[in-house]
Each structure stands twice: as C-alpha cells, then as structure tokens.
Design an enzyme around this catalytic site. Sequence first.
Site, PDB file in Angstrom:
ATOM      1  N   ARG A 113     -13.416   1.881  -3.312  1.00  0.00           N
ATOM      2  CA  ARG A 113     -13.051   1.631  -1.876  1.00  0.00           C
ATOM      3  C   ARG A 113     -13.165   3.196  -1.097  1.00  0.00           C
ATOM      4  O   ARG A 113     -11.788   3.733  -1.047  1.00  0.00           O
ATOM      5  CB  ARG A 113     -11.785   0.943  -1.684  1.00  0.00           C
ATOM      6  N   ASP A 170      -1.601  -1.707  -4.710  1.00  0.00           N
ATOM      7  CA  ASP A 170      -2.578  -2.000  -3.831  1.00  0.00           C
ATOM      8  C   ASP A 170      -3.206  -0.811  -3.150  1.00  0.00           C
ATOM      9  O   ASP A 170      -3.424   0.100  -4.075  1.00  0.00           O
ATOM     10  CB  ASP A 170      -1.979  -2.843  -2.857  1.00  0.00           C
ATOM     11  N   ASP A 193       0.796  -1.246   0.175  1.00  0.00           N
ATOM     12  CA  ASP A 193      -0.259   0.165   0.116  1.00  0.00           C
ATOM     13  C   ASP A 193       0.839   1.523  -0.028  1.00  0.00           C
ATOM     14  O   ASP A 193       2.095   1.117   0.297  1.00  0.00           O
ATOM     15  CB  ASP A 193      -0.884  -0.029   1.246  1.00  0.00           C
ATOM     16  N   ASP A 238      -4.509   1.854   3.667  1.00  0.00           N
ATOM     17  CA  ASP A 238      -5.485   1.164   4.383  1.00  0.00           C
ATOM     18  C   ASP A 238      -5.252   0.986   5.912  1.00  0.00           C
ATOM     19  O   ASP A 238      -4.238   1.323   6.391  1.00  0.00           O
ATOM     20  CB  ASP A 238      -4.977  -0.176   3.880  1.00  0.00           C
TER      21      ASP A 238
END
Length: 545
Positions: A137, A79, A42, A83
Amino acid sequence: MDRCRQNGDEYPTWTRNIIIRNLVIDTPWDVNPEGSADAYADGVTISRSQNIWVDHVSISDGDTPDGISTNSSSKTRHDGALDIVRGSDYVTLSNSFFGDHGKTTLVGNGDSGRAWSDQDRLHVTFTGLWWKGVQSRHPLTRFSQLHTYNNLMQGVIGTPTYGHKFENGVDVRYGSSVFAENNFHLFTGLKTTEVCGKLIDGKDGIGFRTRGNYFISDKENGKDWALTWTGPVNVDSGFAAGTCTKASLPTADITWEPPYQYNLVCAPQARRDIEKYSGAGRIGKYATAGAHTDTLSEDSCYENNRLGESSGGSSSSSSSASSSSGSSDSSSSSSASSSSEGATPVCTAAFTCDTSVGEGHMSSNVTANGASNYDSVAQAWLIDGAGVMGSNANSYNHYFKYMPLTGDFTVTARITAQGGNNANARAGMLAAEAVTGSSYKYAWAARYSSNGEIRASSNGNNGSAIAGVGNTVLPTWVRIRRSGNNVYAEASTDGTNFVNRGSATMTSTQSTLYVGFGVSSNSNTATVQATFDSLQIDGGGITQP
C-alpha cells in the site's frame, strides 16, 4: 449526536485546514485483533477532512513490530500507518518517512458501502516520501486522483535485514486515477519482469500515467537498469516489453493535470535529497512550493544521469539540469597527489573540491590500472583497485579515492558488491594525514572479500577484527568518524548500529585529513572491483546541496 456516533458517514463532521508536522509516530498495537489481518487502529487516520498537510513525520511500528511474541506471530497487530478515507479531500503528504510497517497507506475506503463519500474527492499528493522496509500500500487507491512524484521506495524481496518483506507498491484500484512521476525505486531481489505486479499493479482503475521513474535492483548479476517514459503513455506498451503482463492497470491516460505549481527534479536527485531530508526533525527540500516548468523532460533526466551528470536539486523555481553535486568527478586528479597543508580546500559536495581531491594507487609498485567511476543513476561508486591495504603506511599500496575534510566529520558508505577472494583483497573506507610519504597517521575499516570479516586498523594495530561484524554478508556499512584529534574506524551490519575498536590520535596541528574509499586485490598486477553507495558526509567543512 448519538446518531452521528452510530453512523458518521451519514452525518459527516468535516475537519479543515490542519497541518501535522515534525512528529515521530509509533503505530498502535492491537492486543486482540479480530482476525489475522484485522487490527483496529491506524497510526494516523485522515477521515472526513479537507485541506490537510502532513509534513516531516516518521511513522513505523516502533518497538512493537508484528511478531514480537508467540501470541502475535500469526496475526497482524497493526493496521494502516496513515490512511486517507471517508471523503477526505486536498491532502498532501510530504518529506516523510514510513518504515518497518505492513499496510502503509490507504486512500479510499472501499469499492462499495461507505465508499459513496469518496466519489469526486480524495485529491491527494505524495512528494518527498521515503518508504523503507514496508510491505504494501504505497498507496492502495480507490476513487482518488493521486499525484505521486519525487519519492523513494526501498524494499527487499526475500528476508530483509530491516522491516518487512516487500509485497507491492502503488495499487491502482476501483475508480482511481494516478500520475506517477520521477520516483526512484531501489530494490534487492526484484527481477525486471516483476516490475509490473510488484512496483505497480491495479484493478478497475480508470486512468494511469507514468514517466521519469527509475528502478534499480541487484538481480541479474548486479546489473543496474532503468526504465524511463517520455510523456503520457499507454501503460501496456509504455513499460519495457513483456514487463506488464501481470498487472491489471488502466490503459487510459489520466484526464487531468496537477492544478498547482511544484518543483520537479530527476528521480536520482530526488533519491539523494530524500535520504538526507525526509522524516521528523530534518530540514526539507520540497515543503515550499515553487514554479513547475516543462523544461525538465524525462529524456533529459535519464540522459544526464546515465552520462554521469546530476540534475539540479535546489528548491528554486528553476528545474533545468545542472552538473554540480554528484558529478562524475572528471575534474579530479587521475593520480594520487597532495596539496600544501596550508591550503584550505573548498568543497561543495563529495569529491568535488577545488583543491586536493585525488585518486590512484598509493605506491609505484602497483602496475595495474585502477579506476573510479560514478553511476549517478544508481548513485554508486565503482572502484577498481590493486595492491595491498596493509597495517602500516609502508604497505599502503591500495587504490585510494579521497577528498580533503577539515574539522569534525562523519563519513559513512555502504559496500554493496566486492570482487576477489584473496585473504588480503579488501574494500573499505580510510582517513590519512597525507597521501605521500610513509610517516603519516591513518585509520581504516575494511571488509575482507575472502570471509566477509570487517577489520579496522589505526596506526599499525594489525588490522584486528571489529567485534560484532565478523563474517558479514553484503551489504555492510563502513564509517570514518573524527572528533577532535581522534579518528575512529567503524562498521555496521545494518547501517544504524556502528562499532569500533579504538581510535587513532592525529597530529594536534593537523587540520586536514584525506578521507575516502580504499580497494585492494593483494596483487600489484590485477585489480578487483568494489561498489559503494549511500555515501553520507556530515561535517568536514563541506556542504551538499
């Protein structure tokens, strides 16, 4: 220690009290992903952490977007952008920009396996965030208790000019509970019937509340529309009739309230603030906590903005409505006028000066009734104009909506709609030394509705085309920029890269220029309409709250 490395979930090492601020982050590019959507790292991972504040960061794929080579065209090389996973708790993301990325933010690892550490944790707040050109997302949540308020989500359904094609927004997944409040959704190509299932969706969530959220799209012949809710609602009946049939959102209301004080402004006000303040290197509106009160109802947000008023956007504790910046400009002159060159205008926001703001056709030969209207929900100007926007002052018969600016400035706006098909039906932005007479100097950049070509003229150079912006499709951007005595008329197809074809040199003693929107139809008796939004003014002797 070896066992910790092998299974960090069984042997957590907690990190606490961290601030990440004012960084520009390019997400890592996986040179060999395991699968088509299995990139490894990430941009930022908040894992097994507590009391984390991420503020004024800008995260994107940078110069390695997915598909930059034939080897990566079939695989996602990135990715998550940011997160929040593995039992992290009390995390705030504020005043930040997420652009040109696929899977943006994940809150919670999964439904099973490592997810045991997320249970009763993941208390997360999103505010002042700007998602632009991102795919999905925003966030995808599991087990979390998410409060997302005063954010801006901007996307394109279809082929975007920037970033990724939008797929979905808030995704309320297993065991999560979400409170979405006073967020603004600005879209191209998204139908009203797709709001549920696109902007908001879910599966196996336990609670959901939405109120004060606004949505605008160009679908249905450019019709702007908004959805608003008045307090806790049952989601299936709270959305407009028939729009939630594709979503599997929880029907239960949330069982908690935000445990902190916070400033809440109406969604259109949040949009304007976010576009100006969010991201790395920019001063923020919402970074400092203030007292949240219940005086700002969703009804007042919607009604005030629908009627052309603007809610107060200061960072003080008050959240009552104010009609200061962004107003419908009812105090402006209804016809072109000019004040003494010796008077110094005092301006607090676009078209809200105490002197010299005006509008009207620049010639008495034009008999059609022009008009300007401000839609404060869409934050867009609708200008109806007739006449001819020519190449010299004598043929300046167009409709001009202007304000006085002093010193150096840059004024930018986006043209989102334009009527008329005559070769001389034009819409753009211009600056002039005066609004009466015929000997003043000027510069303009305008789009021709007949072929989409953008031309510029400065003091009679015949409105020549600007290289690189010929035959444009909407939206396009126009800009007037002053540096010293030079004024540049510029244009852009992406809002970032601007080009010009020279400058006009103003009179050395000229301290005030009149700058604004110009619209013409090439007829003195009939008007056409153009729509401008994303108005941004830097310098010019004005302040915008």
